[in-house]
Design an enzyme around this catalytic site. Structure first.
Site, mmCIF file in Angstrom:
data_model
loop_
_atom_site.group_PDB
_atom_site.id
_atom_site.type_symbol
_atom_site.label_atom_id
_atom_site.label_comp_id
_atom_site.label_asym_id
_atom_site.label_seq_id
_atom_site.Cartn_x
_atom_site.Cartn_y
_atom_site.Cartn_z
ATOM 1 N N ASN A 191 -9.012 6.688 10.753
ATOM 2 C CA ASN A 191 -8.655 8.086 10.537
ATOM 3 C C ASN A 191 -9.494 8.624 9.366
ATOM 4 O O ASN A 191 -10.056 9.700 9.429
ATOM 5 C CB ASN A 191 -7.159 8.193 10.295
ATOM 6 N N ARG A 217 -10.498 15.178 7.771
ATOM 7 C CA ARG A 217 -11.361 15.556 6.640
ATOM 8 C C ARG A 217 -12.750 15.950 7.130
ATOM 9 O O ARG A 217 -13.275 15.350 8.061
ATOM 10 C CB ARG A 217 -11.495 14.382 5.663
ATOM 11 N N ARG A 273 -8.153 8.821 20.566
ATOM 12 C CA ARG A 273 -7.840 8.613 21.984
ATOM 13 C C ARG A 273 -7.570 9.956 22.659
ATOM 14 O O ARG A 273 -7.978 10.193 23.784
ATOM 15 C CB ARG A 273 -6.606 7.710 22.135
ATOM 16 N N ASN A 304 0.884 -1.184 0.000
ATOM 17 C CA ASN A 304 0.000 0.000 0.000
ATOM 18 C C ASN A 304 0.912 1.223 0.000
ATOM 19 O O ASN A 304 1.545 1.538 1.008
ATOM 20 C CB ASN A 304 -0.877 -0.042 1.253
ATOM 21 N N VAL A 316 -11.143 3.303 15.229
ATOM 22 C CA VAL A 316 -12.118 3.817 16.199
ATOM 23 C C VAL A 316 -13.243 2.792 16.400
ATOM 24 O O VAL A 316 -13.614 2.468 17.536
ATOM 25 C CB VAL A 316 -12.699 5.167 15.727
ATOM 26 N N GLU A 326 -7.724 -5.516 5.436
ATOM 27 C CA GLU A 326 -7.660 -5.212 4.005
ATOM 28 C C GLU A 326 -6.524 -5.961 3.329
ATOM 29 O O GLU A 326 -6.632 -6.346 2.169
ATOM 30 C CB GLU A 326 -7.495 -3.694 3.822
ATOM 31 N N GLU A 336 -13.335 -0.394 16.068
ATOM 32 C CA GLU A 336 -12.949 -1.619 16.775
ATOM 33 C C GLU A 336 -12.599 -1.353 18.238
ATOM 34 O O GLU A 336 -12.662 -2.259 19.062
ATOM 35 C CB GLU A 336 -11.735 -2.271 16.090
ATOM 36 N N ARG A 364 -2.691 -2.126 -3.355
ATOM 37 C CA ARG A 364 -3.911 -1.354 -3.127
ATOM 38 C C ARG A 364 -3.869 -0.143 -4.047
ATOM 39 O O ARG A 364 -2.908 0.613 -4.045
ATOM 40 C CB ARG A 364 -3.975 -0.890 -1.677
ATOM 41 N N HIS A 368 -12.760 2.674 0.450
ATOM 42 C CA HIS A 368 -12.685 1.690 1.537
ATOM 43 C C HIS A 368 -13.447 0.417 1.138
ATOM 44 O O HIS A 368 -13.873 -0.351 2.001
ATOM 45 C CB HIS A 368 -13.322 2.186 2.860
HETATM 46 P P1 AMP Z 1 -7.152 3.454 11.350
HETATM 47 O O1 AMP Z 1 -7.182 4.544 10.318
HETATM 48 O O2 AMP Z 1 -8.137 2.362 11.105
HETATM 49 O O3 AMP Z 1 -5.767 2.950 11.649
HETATM 50 O O4 AMP Z 1 -7.635 4.140 12.732
HETATM 51 C C1 AMP Z 1 -6.964 5.207 13.319
HETATM 52 C C2 AMP Z 1 -7.852 5.826 14.393
HETATM 53 O O5 AMP Z 1 -8.189 4.838 15.376
HETATM 54 C C3 AMP Z 1 -7.176 6.977 15.154
HETATM 55 O O6 AMP Z 1 -8.053 8.072 15.248
HETATM 56 C C4 AMP Z 1 -6.958 6.381 16.523
HETATM 57 O O7 AMP Z 1 -7.008 7.354 17.505
HETATM 58 C C5 AMP Z 1 -8.118 5.420 16.651
HETATM 59 N N1 AMP Z 1 -7.845 4.442 17.700
HETATM 60 C C6 AMP Z 1 -6.880 3.519 17.740
HETATM 61 N N2 AMP Z 1 -6.917 2.847 18.909
HETATM 62 C C7 AMP Z 1 -7.948 3.376 19.631
HETATM 63 C C8 AMP Z 1 -8.509 3.139 20.927
HETATM 64 N N3 AMP Z 1 -8.012 2.199 21.723
HETATM 65 N N4 AMP Z 1 -9.588 3.883 21.285
HETATM 66 C C9 AMP Z 1 -10.092 4.833 20.491
HETATM 67 N N5 AMP Z 1 -9.598 5.121 19.268
HETATM 68 C C10 AMP Z 1 -8.547 4.399 18.845
#
Ligand code: AMP
Length: 399
Positions: free
Chosen positions: A211, A241, A284, A9, A331, A384, A333, A91, A180
């Site tokens: 994100n 965004r 977080r 990716n 977020v 993915e 998960e 990707r 996505h």
């Molecule tokens: P991704 O783009 O799927 O990697 O997700 C990134 C986002 O997941 C970021 O905003 C992180 O702050 C959020 N994130 C990761 N771990 C946690 C957690 N334990 N609690 C809340 N948000 C999280």
């Protein structure tokens, strides 16, 4: 034949890679190369056993980054030579109207992906650099492009069409493509497995909250709507965004704030969303700020949840009822709070989350609704890379 696939990716200054064993569905190794082209670059390589290897060196370009990655793979006992991998899966963000299934990469295909850069100027050129470097370094292996837009290729016209002058739209490829898709397709498939029900009998809403964030409505295995549009800027509130805004704001900024197109692009893609509202895009951190009484963070969170609920409501109507609502990505998960707030007060629609299940730290795909809820609510980790690896194997087998 080997059933290992190297998944790549490629971003504008970074590269993520993962060596996937498709048979077992596991990652044998993975890594992240960042700050390509800068004074010092960062590499983190992880294999199943052993400590992560970290490097800080100048990485001139993507080819140099990939060479480092391949070096690490060799050093940790994972050869890429001869027939040790079946394919490299890439990707690719935008497949336009042309690519809607995994595609074996040829020079012709590269030209077409390049042509689609007009629709995804931030993404496709970066993907192309990664593919070109990888093809040069691994010429003996088939390379497959897996498109983020593919799952949404069949959106009904009513969901895919913007209400603007149809001539202009046709001439400039303006329609809703969705992104996505690899995640939405993978997760909706997993939901059917977890529930033990046929995919083609389920009406689903999938919420990919990372994100970048997007929602999709999936009826009987096919996407009928999604929140991202011609670009990944539309829809939900994201880390940086804005998601949905009144398009009139763009004209206003142009006329009254004297911002040019690049400045507006920067504002909406990089300085909006949670970051724009409260200064941080890490969820977080936003939660920590709320706990310490920060009102800007509270408003950012409220806007985020408000938008999410608006899409959930819209998709419940579009689907004519829903069997499963699923949270995935960083977020989705990991944040029980978002899950609880997104679905609060919907008991009359058959939606009720079990608090203990929601708060569980489990990493497994699981149901978090109460036992007799009409609508199942799930948390499903997205993957993915595995989806791209599987799609790559299927593509070369069919070729
Ligand atoms: P991704 O783009 O799927 O990697 O997700 C990134 C986002 O997941 C970021 O905003 C992180 O702050 C959020 N994130 C990761 N771990 C946690 C957690 N334990 N609690 C809340 N948000 C999280």
């Amino acid at each position: 034949m080997s059933d290992r696939v190297l998944v790549i990716n490629s971003g504008s200054s970074s590269l993520k890679y993962q060596l996937v064993d498709v048979d077992s569905g596991t990652a044998l190794a993975s890594g992240l190369v960042e700050r390509i082209g800068e004074e010092t670059g960062d590499v983190v390589h992880r294999s199943v056993d052993g400590e992560p290897i970290k490097l800080q060196v100048k990485i001139a370009d993507h080819a140099a980054g990939l060479r480092l990655a391949f070096d690490m793979l060799e050093r940790t006992g994972m050869s890429l030579s001869g027939s040790s991998i079946a394919a490299v899966g890439h990707r690719v963000v935008h497949g336009g109207e042309v690519f809607y299934r995994p595609t074996l990469i040829t020079d012709e295909v590269m030209k077409e992906i390049d042509r689609l850069s007009a629709l995804a100027p931030l993404h496709n050129p970066a993907n192309i650099i990664g593919i070109e470097s990888a093809r040069e370094l691994l010429p003996q292996v088939p390379h497959v492009a897996v498109f983020d837009t593919a799952f949404f290729h069949g959106l009904p016209d009513a969901a895919a069409t913007y209400a603007i002058d149809s001539e202009v739209a046709r001439e400039h490829g303006i329609r809703r493509y969705g992104f996505h898709g690899t995640s939405h397709e993978y997760v909706s498939g997993q939901v059917a497995q977890v529930l033990g029900r046929p995919l083609d009998q389920l009406k689903q809403i999938v919420l990919h909250l990372g994100n970048g964030a997007s929602a999709s409505a999936v009826r009987y295995g096919r996407a009928i709507d999604t929140s991202m549009g011609m670009t990944p800027l539309e829809g939900l509130v994201m880390g940086t965004r804005c998601g949905d805004i009144d398009p009139g704001i763009i004209m206003h900024l142009r006329r009254s704030a004297d911002m040019d197109v690049d400045q507006i692009d920067q504002l909406l893609n990089r300085r909006s969303g949670l970051k724009g509202l409260c200064g941080d895009n890490d969820f977080r951190e936003v939660r920590r700020m709320i706990e310490s009484g920060d009102s800007a963070a509270q408003l950012a969170y409220d806007v985020y949840v408000h938008r999410l609920r608006r899409y959930i409501g819209a998709y419940m109507i579009e689907l004519g009822g829903v069997d499963a609502i699923t949270f995935t990505a960083g977020v989705g998960e990991n944040s029980p709070t978002v899950r609880a707030d997104a679905l609060a007060g919907l008991e009359s629609f058959g939606i009720a989350i079990d608090q203990d299940r929601n708060n569980s730290q489990s990493r497994a795909a699981r149901v978090i609704s109460i036992d007799d809820a009409r609508v199942k609510v799930l948390v499903v980790p997205t993957n993915e890379e595995l989806a791209i690896a599987r799609a790559s194997i299927a593509c070369i087998a069919a070729d």
